[in-house]
Motif scaffolding. Structure first.
Motif, short mmCIF file in Angstrom:
data_model
loop_
_atom_site.label_atom_id
_atom_site.label_comp_id
_atom_site.label_asym_id
_atom_site.label_seq_id
_atom_site.Cartn_x
_atom_site.Cartn_y
_atom_site.Cartn_z
N LEU A 138 45.04 17.08 20.50
CA LEU A 138 45.33 18.46 20.12
C LEU A 138 46.33 18.51 18.97
CD1 LEU A 138 45.12 21.52 20.46
CD2 LEU A 138 46.82 21.34 22.28
N LYS A 139 47.38 17.69 19.07
CA LYS A 139 48.38 17.65 18.00
C LYS A 139 47.75 17.18 16.68
CE LYS A 139 52.38 16.83 20.97
NZ LYS A 139 53.41 15.87 21.37
N GLU A 140 46.88 16.18 16.77
CA GLU A 140 46.20 15.69 15.57
C GLU A 140 45.32 16.77 14.96
OE1 GLU A 140 43.22 12.06 14.21
OE2 GLU A 140 44.06 12.04 16.23
N ALA A 141 44.59 17.50 15.80
CA ALA A 141 43.73 18.59 15.32
C ALA A 141 44.57 19.68 14.66
CB ALA A 141 42.91 19.16 16.47
N ALA A 142 45.68 20.02 15.28
CA ALA A 142 46.56 21.05 14.72
C ALA A 142 47.14 20.60 13.38
CB ALA A 142 47.68 21.40 15.70
N ASP A 143 47.54 19.35 13.29
CA ASP A 143 48.06 18.81 12.02
C ASP A 143 46.99 18.86 10.93
OD1 ASP A 143 50.54 18.32 13.14
OD2 ASP A 143 50.18 16.17 13.45
N TYR A 144 45.77 18.51 11.30
CA TYR A 144 44.67 18.54 10.34
C TYR A 144 44.41 19.96 9.86
CZ TYR A 144 40.18 17.50 8.17
OH TYR A 144 39.16 17.37 7.27
N LEU A 145 44.37 20.91 10.79
CA LEU A 145 44.18 22.31 10.43
C LEU A 145 45.32 22.80 9.54
CD1 LEU A 145 42.78 25.05 10.63
CD2 LEU A 145 43.98 25.43 12.79
N ASN A 146 46.54 22.45 9.90
CA ASN A 146 47.70 22.84 9.11
C ASN A 146 47.58 22.30 7.68
OD1 ASN A 146 50.40 24.03 8.88
ND2 ASN A 146 51.08 21.91 8.69
N ASP A 147 47.21 21.04 7.55
CA ASP A 147 47.05 20.43 6.22
C ASP A 147 45.97 21.15 5.41
OD1 ASP A 147 49.01 18.58 6.87
OD2 ASP A 147 47.59 16.95 7.28
N GLN A 148 44.85 21.48 6.06
CA GLN A 148 43.77 22.18 5.37
C GLN A 148 44.23 23.55 4.88
OE1 GLN A 148 40.47 21.04 4.76
NE2 GLN A 148 41.47 19.14 5.30
N MET A 149 44.95 24.26 5.73
CA MET A 149 45.41 25.60 5.37
C MET A 149 46.46 25.54 4.26
SD MET A 149 45.32 27.44 9.11
CE MET A 149 45.65 29.11 8.52
N ILE A 150 47.33 24.55 4.31
CA ILE A 150 48.34 24.39 3.25
C ILE A 150 47.65 24.08 1.92
CG2 ILE A 150 50.16 22.84 2.41
CD1 ILE A 150 51.19 22.73 5.32
N ASP A 151 46.65 23.20 1.95
CA ASP A 151 45.90 22.88 0.73
C ASP A 151 45.26 24.12 0.14
OD1 ASP A 151 46.58 20.22 0.88
OD2 ASP A 151 44.62 19.55 1.62
N MET A 152 44.67 24.95 1.00
CA MET A 152 44.03 26.17 0.52
C MET A 152 45.05 27.15 -0.04
SD MET A 152 41.20 26.66 3.49
CE MET A 152 40.22 27.89 2.65
#
Length: 95
Positions: free
Chosen positions: A27-41
């Motif tokens: 879950l933490k890994e998924a949240a980090d991935y989502l966070n990175d994607q949103m920051i990139d956008m």
């Protein structure tokens, strides 16, 4: 059955999420991935509302996941074909 609560942070906002025991790191890994994607956008310079940003990130992640599945299925099919060809070649060589 008790579900552990995991704290994750997405775009500076903390969320407490219940998840199945033993899957906390996933879950933490998924949240980090989502966070990175949103920051990139967000770094594209456009002021995108959070809700729209989340939907766009979800669409991008889903597209990547579906593309990976299609690629894996194509590779699986290719591997079956190559195995079949190899089996045929070995059968003919033994005769």
């Amino acid at each position: 059955m008790d579900k552990p609560t995991v704290s994750v942070t997405i775009l500076g906002q903390s969320y407490k999420i219940n998840c199945p025991k033993g899957h906390e790191e996933d879950l933490k890994e998924a949240a980090d991935y989502l966070n990175d994607q949103m920051i990139d956008m967000q770094s594209g310079g456009k002021n995108i509302p959070l809700e729209k940003l989340a939907v766009l990130a979800a669409l991008n992640i889903t597209h990547d996941m579906l593309s990976s599945k299609k690629y894996a299925r194509a590779n699986e099919q290719l591997l079956r074909e190559l195995t079949s060809q190899l089996d045929n070649a070995l059968t003919h060589q033994q005769n």
